[in-house]
Design an enzyme around this catalytic site. Structure first.
Site, PDB file in Angstrom:
ATOM      1  N   THR A 135       0.826  -1.208   0.000  1.00 50.78           N
ATOM      2  CA  THR A 135       0.000   0.000   0.000  1.00 50.78           C
ATOM      3  C   THR A 135       0.862   1.260   0.000  1.00 50.78           C
ATOM      4  OG1 THR A 135      -1.519   1.262   1.387  1.00 50.78           O
ATOM      5  CG2 THR A 135      -0.086  -0.264   2.539  1.00 50.78           C
ATOM      6  N   ASP A 136       0.284   2.354  -0.468  1.00 47.92           N
ATOM      7  CA  ASP A 136       1.006   3.644  -0.418  1.00 47.92           C
ATOM      8  C   ASP A 136       1.149   4.146   1.021  1.00 47.92           C
ATOM      9  OD1 ASP A 136      -1.660   4.379   0.039  1.00 47.92           O
ATOM     10  OD2 ASP A 136      -1.743   5.856  -1.572  1.00 47.92           O
ATOM     11  N   GLU A 137       0.370   3.575   1.955  1.00 47.57           N
ATOM     12  CA  GLU A 137       0.383   4.080   3.340  1.00 47.57           C
ATOM     13  C   GLU A 137       1.731   3.858   4.028  1.00 47.57           C
ATOM     14  OE1 GLU A 137      -3.035   3.382   5.752  1.00 47.57           O
ATOM     15  OE2 GLU A 137      -4.395   3.486   4.055  1.00 47.57           O
ATOM     16  N   TYR A 184      -1.774  -0.634  10.970  1.00 47.58           N
ATOM     17  CA  TYR A 184      -1.945  -1.300   9.667  1.00 47.58           C
ATOM     18  C   TYR A 184      -0.741  -1.042   8.773  1.00 47.58           C
ATOM     19  CZ  TYR A 184      -3.313  -1.596   4.730  1.00 47.58           C
ATOM     20  OH  TYR A 184      -3.324  -1.847   3.375  1.00 47.58           O
ATOM     21  N   SER A 185      -0.395   0.243   8.596  1.00 47.88           N
ATOM     22  CA  SER A 185       0.684   0.533   7.646  1.00 47.88           C
ATOM     23  C   SER A 185       2.038   0.103   8.196  1.00 47.88           C
ATOM     24  CB  SER A 185       0.681   2.004   7.235  1.00 47.88           C
ATOM     25  OG  SER A 185       0.697   2.855   8.348  1.00 47.88           O
ATOM     26  N   LYS A 188       2.189  -3.523   7.283  1.00 51.83           N
ATOM     27  CA  LYS A 188       2.437  -3.686   5.845  1.00 51.83           C
ATOM     28  C   LYS A 188       3.895  -3.329   5.525  1.00 51.83           C
ATOM     29  CE  LYS A 188       0.001  -4.638   2.856  1.00 51.83           C
ATOM     30  NZ  LYS A 188      -0.409  -5.939   2.269  1.00 51.83           N
ATOM     31  N   LYS A 223     -15.314   0.427   4.566  1.00 52.50           N
ATOM     32  CA  LYS A 223     -14.465   1.423   3.919  1.00 52.50           C
ATOM     33  C   LYS A 223     -15.341   2.559   3.394  1.00 52.50           C
ATOM     34  CE  LYS A 223     -10.995  -1.443   4.469  1.00 52.50           C
ATOM     35  NZ  LYS A 223     -10.622  -2.544   3.604  1.00 52.50           N
ATOM     36  N   HIS A 318      -4.690  10.289  11.927  1.00 52.75           N
ATOM     37  CA  HIS A 318      -5.244  10.301  10.568  1.00 52.75           C
ATOM     38  C   HIS A 318      -4.259  10.924   9.562  1.00 52.75           C
ATOM     39  CE1 HIS A 318      -9.265  11.052   8.234  1.00 52.75           C
ATOM     40  NE2 HIS A 318      -8.402  10.341   7.550  1.00 52.75           N
TER      41      HIS A 318
HETATM   42  P1  NAD Z   1      -9.807  -7.136   2.091  1.00 51.76           P
HETATM   43  O1  NAD Z   1      -9.799  -6.880   3.537  1.00 51.76           O
HETATM   44  O2  NAD Z   1     -11.019  -6.811   1.293  1.00 51.76           O
HETATM   45  O3  NAD Z   1      -9.488  -8.681   1.807  1.00 51.76           O
HETATM   46  C1  NAD Z   1      -8.487  -9.370   2.507  1.00 51.76           C
HETATM   47  C2  NAD Z   1      -8.638 -10.857   2.182  1.00 51.76           C
HETATM   48  O4  NAD Z   1      -7.575 -11.548   2.845  1.00 51.76           O
HETATM   49  C3  NAD Z   1      -9.952 -11.469   2.668  1.00 51.76           C
HETATM   50  O5  NAD Z   1     -10.494 -12.317   1.683  1.00 51.76           O
HETATM   51  C4  NAD Z   1      -9.539 -12.266   3.903  1.00 51.76           C
HETATM   52  O6  NAD Z   1     -10.366 -13.393   4.138  1.00 51.76           O
HETATM   53  C5  NAD Z   1      -8.125 -12.683   3.516  1.00 51.76           C
HETATM   54  N1  NAD Z   1      -7.299 -12.962   4.694  1.00 51.76           N
HETATM   55  C6  NAD Z   1      -7.121 -12.173   5.791  1.00 51.76           C
HETATM   56  N2  NAD Z   1      -6.325 -12.794   6.685  1.00 51.76           N
HETATM   57  C7  NAD Z   1      -5.969 -13.984   6.127  1.00 51.76           C
HETATM   58  C8  NAD Z   1      -5.143 -15.054   6.544  1.00 51.76           C
HETATM   59  N3  NAD Z   1      -4.538 -15.046   7.733  1.00 51.76           N
HETATM   60  N4  NAD Z   1      -4.971 -16.114   5.708  1.00 51.76           N
HETATM   61  C9  NAD Z   1      -5.585 -16.140   4.496  1.00 51.76           C
HETATM   62  N5  NAD Z   1      -6.401 -15.165   4.051  1.00 51.76           N
HETATM   63  C10 NAD Z   1      -6.581 -14.089   4.855  1.00 51.76           C
HETATM   64  O7  NAD Z   1      -8.523  -6.390   1.522  1.00 51.76           O
HETATM   65  P2  NAD Z   1      -8.318  -5.578   0.161  1.00 51.76           P
HETATM   66  O8  NAD Z   1      -8.795  -4.203   0.345  1.00 51.76           O
HETATM   67  O9  NAD Z   1      -8.803  -6.389  -0.967  1.00 51.76           O
HETATM   68  O10 NAD Z   1      -6.721  -5.520   0.130  1.00 51.76           O
HETATM   69  C11 NAD Z   1      -5.976  -6.599  -0.417  1.00 51.76           C
HETATM   70  C12 NAD Z   1      -4.499  -6.277  -0.348  1.00 51.76           C
HETATM   71  O11 NAD Z   1      -4.228  -5.074  -1.057  1.00 51.76           O
HETATM   72  C13 NAD Z   1      -3.995  -6.042   1.071  1.00 51.76           C
HETATM   73  O12 NAD Z   1      -2.707  -6.600   1.174  1.00 51.76           O
HETATM   74  C14 NAD Z   1      -3.939  -4.524   1.212  1.00 51.76           C
HETATM   75  O13 NAD Z   1      -2.938  -4.138   2.123  1.00 51.76           O
HETATM   76  C15 NAD Z   1      -3.584  -4.128  -0.217  1.00 51.76           C
HETATM   77  N6  NAD Z   1      -4.049  -2.789  -0.634  1.00 51.76           N
HETATM   78  C16 NAD Z   1      -5.366  -2.430  -0.487  1.00 51.76           C
HETATM   79  C17 NAD Z   1      -5.796  -1.193  -0.970  1.00 51.76           C
HETATM   80  C18 NAD Z   1      -7.247  -0.753  -0.857  1.00 51.76           C
HETATM   81  O14 NAD Z   1      -7.558   0.394  -1.172  1.00 51.76           O
HETATM   82  N7  NAD Z   1      -8.164  -1.607  -0.448  1.00 51.76           N
HETATM   83  C19 NAD Z   1      -4.883  -0.325  -1.567  1.00 51.76           C
HETATM   84  C20 NAD Z   1      -3.532  -0.728  -1.683  1.00 51.76           C
HETATM   85  C21 NAD Z   1      -3.139  -1.971  -1.228  1.00 51.76           C
HETATM   86  O1  DAU Z   2      -4.113   4.047   0.522  1.00 48.97           O
HETATM   87  C1  DAU Z   2      -4.364   2.688   0.417  1.00 48.97           C
HETATM   88  C2  DAU Z   2      -5.206   2.232   1.596  1.00 48.97           C
HETATM   89  O2  DAU Z   2      -6.527   2.720   1.387  1.00 48.97           O
HETATM   90  C3  DAU Z   2      -5.224   0.719   1.755  1.00 48.97           C
HETATM   91  O3  DAU Z   2      -3.929   0.262   2.028  1.00 48.97           O
HETATM   92  C4  DAU Z   2      -6.184   0.299   2.870  1.00 48.97           C
HETATM   93  O4  DAU Z   2      -6.268  -1.101   2.941  1.00 48.97           O
HETATM   94  C5  DAU Z   2      -7.555   0.865   2.563  1.00 48.97           C
HETATM   95  O5  DAU Z   2      -8.454   0.567   3.604  1.00 48.97           O
HETATM   96  C6  DAU Z   2      -7.481   2.378   2.359  1.00 48.97           C
HETATM   97  O6  DAU Z   2      -7.179   3.058   3.606  1.00 48.97           O
HETATM   98  P1  DAU Z   2      -7.943   4.390   4.069  1.00 48.97           P
HETATM   99  O7  DAU Z   2      -7.852   4.483   5.532  1.00 48.97           O
HETATM  100  O8  DAU Z   2      -7.509   5.550   3.242  1.00 48.97           O
HETATM  101  O9  DAU Z   2      -9.455   3.994   3.591  1.00 48.97           O
HETATM  102  P2  DAU Z   2     -10.888   4.214   4.287  1.00 48.97           P
HETATM  103  O10 DAU Z   2     -11.905   3.849   3.253  1.00 48.97           O
HETATM  104  O11 DAU Z   2     -10.961   3.578   5.612  1.00 48.97           O
HETATM  105  O12 DAU Z   2     -10.930   5.795   4.505  1.00 48.97           O
HETATM  106  C7  DAU Z   2     -10.800   6.707   3.422  1.00 48.97           C
HETATM  107  C8  DAU Z   2     -10.815   8.106   3.992  1.00 48.97           C
HETATM  108  O13 DAU Z   2     -12.134   8.383   4.515  1.00 48.97           O
HETATM  109  C9  DAU Z   2      -9.874   8.306   5.161  1.00 48.97           C
HETATM  110  O14 DAU Z   2      -9.333   9.625   5.125  1.00 48.97           O
HETATM  111  C10 DAU Z   2     -10.760   8.153   6.412  1.00 48.97           C
HETATM  112  C11 DAU Z   2     -12.105   8.683   5.904  1.00 48.97           C
HETATM  113  N1  DAU Z   2     -13.289   8.050   6.530  1.00 48.97           N
HETATM  114  C12 DAU Z   2     -13.385   6.691   6.500  1.00 48.97           C
HETATM  115  C13 DAU Z   2     -14.465   6.041   7.053  1.00 48.97           C
HETATM  116  C14 DAU Z   2     -14.574   4.540   7.038  1.00 48.97           C
HETATM  117  C15 DAU Z   2     -14.304   8.825   7.082  1.00 48.97           C
HETATM  118  O15 DAU Z   2     -14.222  10.077   7.092  1.00 48.97           O
HETATM  119  N2  DAU Z   2     -15.373   8.179   7.650  1.00 48.97           N
HETATM  120  C16 DAU Z   2     -15.499   6.819   7.660  1.00 48.97           C
HETATM  121  O16 DAU Z   2     -16.515   6.305   8.213  1.00 48.97           O
END
Ligand code: NAD
Ligand code: DAU
Length: 378
Positions: A135-137, A184-185, A188, A223, A318
């Site tokens: 992730t970019d985080e 989290y970050s 990661k 999210k 945040h």
């Molecule tokens: P998500 O939470 O939707 O899905 C995570 C998946 O991993 C789920 O299916 C869960 O069952 C599985 N999982 C969790 N723990 C496990 C374990 N111990 N063994 C096997 N499976 C397990 O996540 P996402 O948003 O799809 O993110 C996927 C990947 O991409 C992550 O590594 C996250 O850090 C990265 N990422 C996410 C975003 C984003 O915006 N969502 C952005 C950049 C990178």
């Molecule tokens: O940047 C990549 C990351 O983006 C991924 O690595 C993470 O897995 C993914 O969850 C996401 O992280 P964020 O924390 O940016 O996503 P989230 O959707 O939780 O929040 C987006 C923005 O909105 C953040 O600034 C927090 C804000 N927010 C979020 C929620 C859930 C609110 O203001 N209210 C809310 O209820």
């Protein structure tokens, strides 16, 4: 070339799009979706491909080192695309241990199983690849040096729509030092370091990518985007953290999956690539866009749901602004986003409104019950 690939976390949001793309695009590959099915894993995300001959689901924990190694041996695995992780920042603030366990120890378990299996083969690392999705985080937070926004210095299809601005003059590049802030970050970041250590120490063919915020179908409604679409639909309050001034850089999830496909096949060993569309938005502007889009699609008068916006206590620690510079990926491997942000948001809102059954099943916990029943007799 034929590949036997384990995709971890394939039942989650991004993983399900990656599994779908690989299963449909490469019928000659053997795609194994390894997922523990935590609260974030949902096999309904993959209903359309579950019967395909080149697809297999295995319920397994990435921390189960012996199970993973046996699976690799049985399936002659030569590629791993590792997405499984705990992914929600708010949960990591409440429960950091689970994040360290899954994201750090789980990644280490995948790496060690791959190392022992691949080293045992006559050809060793030849033709193998361990691709870690991050992730970019991990880069920390950028400052909001231009709170009113400036013309962005870069442009892509994702950022070519109306009202597109940048909110600072710095961007995350691959050479930046890691400065994670949330549990989290931090977890990661640690997993990224382990992946690079396995390349530098043992010669494992690894690649790491760091992507910006994804949006699109099948995202768990904790999210921002799916939570708020669902709340607007049901006229529930929209909890905006702080003043809603924080900036995120959004990429349509299918474009992330396309980038993963490109990098899995053509990325250079031991490299890092940033993935993003130069598409920064303040949270509050996204929220207004979501309200306008949901209301228009549901035939409600414009502005009918503006009063759902509720400013709440800010998220601890945040991060203010994320903004990815993906020039390297675009120049070296020719990837770029395929959708304008406005098109992606329209598709996304429509998808959640059209798939209320999926949403109800997730919010009621019904999908978890289904797994409990399914696995109770095994
Ligand atoms: P998500 O939470 O939707 O899905 C995570 C998946 O991993 C789920 O299916 C869960 O069952 C599985 N999982 C969790 N723990 C496990 C374990 N111990 N063994 C096997 N499976 C397990 O996540 P996402 O948003 O799809 O993110 C996927 C990947 O991409 C992550 O590594 C996250 O850090 C990265 N990422 C996410 C975003 C984003 O915006 N969502 C952005 C950049 C990178
Ligand atoms: O940047 C990549 C990351 O983006 C991924 O690595 C993470 O897995 C993914 O969850 C996401 O992280 P964020 O924390 O940016 O996503 P989230 O959707 O939780 O929040 C987006 C923005 O909105 C953040 O600034 C927090 C804000 N927010 C979020 C929620 C859930 C609110 O203001 N209210 C809310 O209820």
């Amino acid at each position: 070339m034929k590949h036997n690939i384990i995709i971890t976390g394939g039942a989650g949001f991004i993983g399900s799009h990656v599994v779908r793309l690989f299963v449909n695009k490469y019928p000659e590959y053997n795609i194994i979706n390894l997922d523990k099915l935590t609260y974030a894993g949902n096999l309904a995300n993959l209903k359309d491909i579950e019967g395909k001959p080149n697809y297999k689901f295995v319920k397994m924990d990435i921390c189960d080192f012996e199970g993973v190694m046996k699976l690799m041996q049985d399936e002659h695995v030569d590629g791993i695309i590792h997405l499984a992780a705990e992914s929600h920042v708010d949960r990591s603030i409440k429960d950091p241990f689970t994040f360290a366990q899954t994201n750090v120890m789980g990644t280490l378990s995948m790496l060690q199983a791959a190392k022992l299996y691949w080293e045992s083969l006559p050809e060793k690392w030849e033709g193998k690849r361990f691709y870690h999705i991050s992730t970019d985080e991990v880069y920390g937070a950028l400052e909001l040096t231009h709170p009113q926004g400036i013309e962005p210095p870069f442009s892509t299809k994702a950022s070519s729509g109306k009202n597109h601005l940048a909110y600072g003059d710095k961007f995350f590049t691959e050479d930046l030092k890691y400065q994670p802030h949330s549990p989290y970050s931090a977890a990661k970041a640690s997993s990224d370091h382990f992946v690079r250590a396995f390349h530098d120490t043992y010669g494992m063919p690894t690649v790491v990518t760091n992507c910006s915020n994804n949006y699109g179908p099948y995202q768990f409604p904790e999210k921002l985007i799916p939570l708020f679409i669902n709340n607007i639909r049901h006229r529930k309050p929209l909890p905006v953290y702080g003043k809603g001034e924080n900036v995120r850089d959004w990429l349509y999830v299918v474009d992330h999956a396309r980038a993963i496909d490109t990098i899995f096949h053509n990325g250079k060993i031991a490299e890092t690539y940033n993935i993003g569309g130069f598409n920064e938005w303040k949270n509050i502007d996204i929220i207004h866009t979501l309200i306008r889009t949901v209301d228009r699609l549901l035939g409600r008068p414009e502005g009918a749901d503006d009063d759902l916006i509720t400013f709440v206590t800010d998220r601890a620690g945040h991060d203010m602004r994320y903004a990815i510079d993906s020039t390297k990926l675009q120049k070296e491997l020719g990837w770029e986003p395929s959708l304008q942000f406005e098109e992606g948001i329209e598709l996304t809102v429509k998808w959640y409104l059209d798939n209320q059954e999926w949403m109800d099943n997730v919010t009621s916990g019904g999908y978890m019950k289904y797994y409990e029943d399914m696995y109770a007799n095994r």
